[in-house]
Design an enzyme around this catalytic site. Sequence first.
Site: not given
Length: 358
Positions: A19, A184, A289, A316
Amino acid sequence: MLRPSPDRAADDDPQRHRCGGCDLEHVTAAGQRRLKTRVVREQLERLGGLAAPPVDVCREVGPATGYRNRARFHVDDDGRLGFFLPGSHEVVPATTCRALAPGVQEVVEAIGTTSAAEVTVRAHGQHRAVVLAPGPGGLELPEGPFDLLLEQPDGSVVAMRGDGVLAEEVAGLRYRFDATSFFQNNTAGAEALVHHVLEAVGSPKTGGVDGALVWDLYAGVGLLSLPLARAGAEVVAVEGHEPAAAWASRNATDAGLDLEVAAEAVHRFLRAARRGEGPMDPPDVVVLDPPRTGAGQDVVDDLVALAPATIVYVACDPAALARDAKALVAGGYRLTAARPLDLFPLTHHVETVVTFAR
């Protein structure tokens, strides 16, 4: 390849597969964390313009496989769920994916084949939900022990079976949320984020959590807001996605916590606060965030003008973090700590909890 790196996983290593999603599957677990540490440090140096930023070694937060509780699948010509090969539209059946949590795998096996164009599966605790994106032809609804929702052209969803409400327990707190709200994708990773954010907000340098006025920006369904409130902070949770904001309020009520929720886009909330509109006092600490694109110049400018003593930034994307860090430092802040966390093993993705002091 003339000479393999010591960090290269062997060709017969169980983590090796075809993948394209796990782009570091050819690297050992320790090697992946070294690479992620280096990426965070280099982005802060090159894009952020910071000399010798204090970056910790990337930390392991849970199992390297079976961690992903949400996945969006393509569908091959035979109706099987899977993922694209690297640089291709050829679909590899999802049965080869070792990143998926057992609950997601169970749903994939229960669906078998489908006429949908894409399928999103979420498995949190004992709760399962499937969101189908219809293809050009008809759509047969799969049977199985999961809530079933249909994605509309405008991105909304309609419940076809069950209500699509999921639940997850993190750090001793129970969170409920609908299938359209972000949570999350790694439960152990969510626990790690809560721990490190609380540690950053509650360090002796910041004066501790208890009694502090904390603004939690991009709060989602309250993942960080609730633990901060439980620790004694006065928390204002700001979330632009109205369903998520509503769940943050409900989750706080269910936990017996006092939480003020502003269902408003972050940039609008900050701009109003900067103009002094409303009775709200300026925060002692801001936790944010943001999405993968980062907070952006406008939000950073407003934070600098509001001048909280401490900013705890959950990033992130290292490049977006570096751009925002450069602007914060130019505005009078100092980066005091950066802790990369390996929430997504086998991939290049890395979360970083970063502390800035005024």
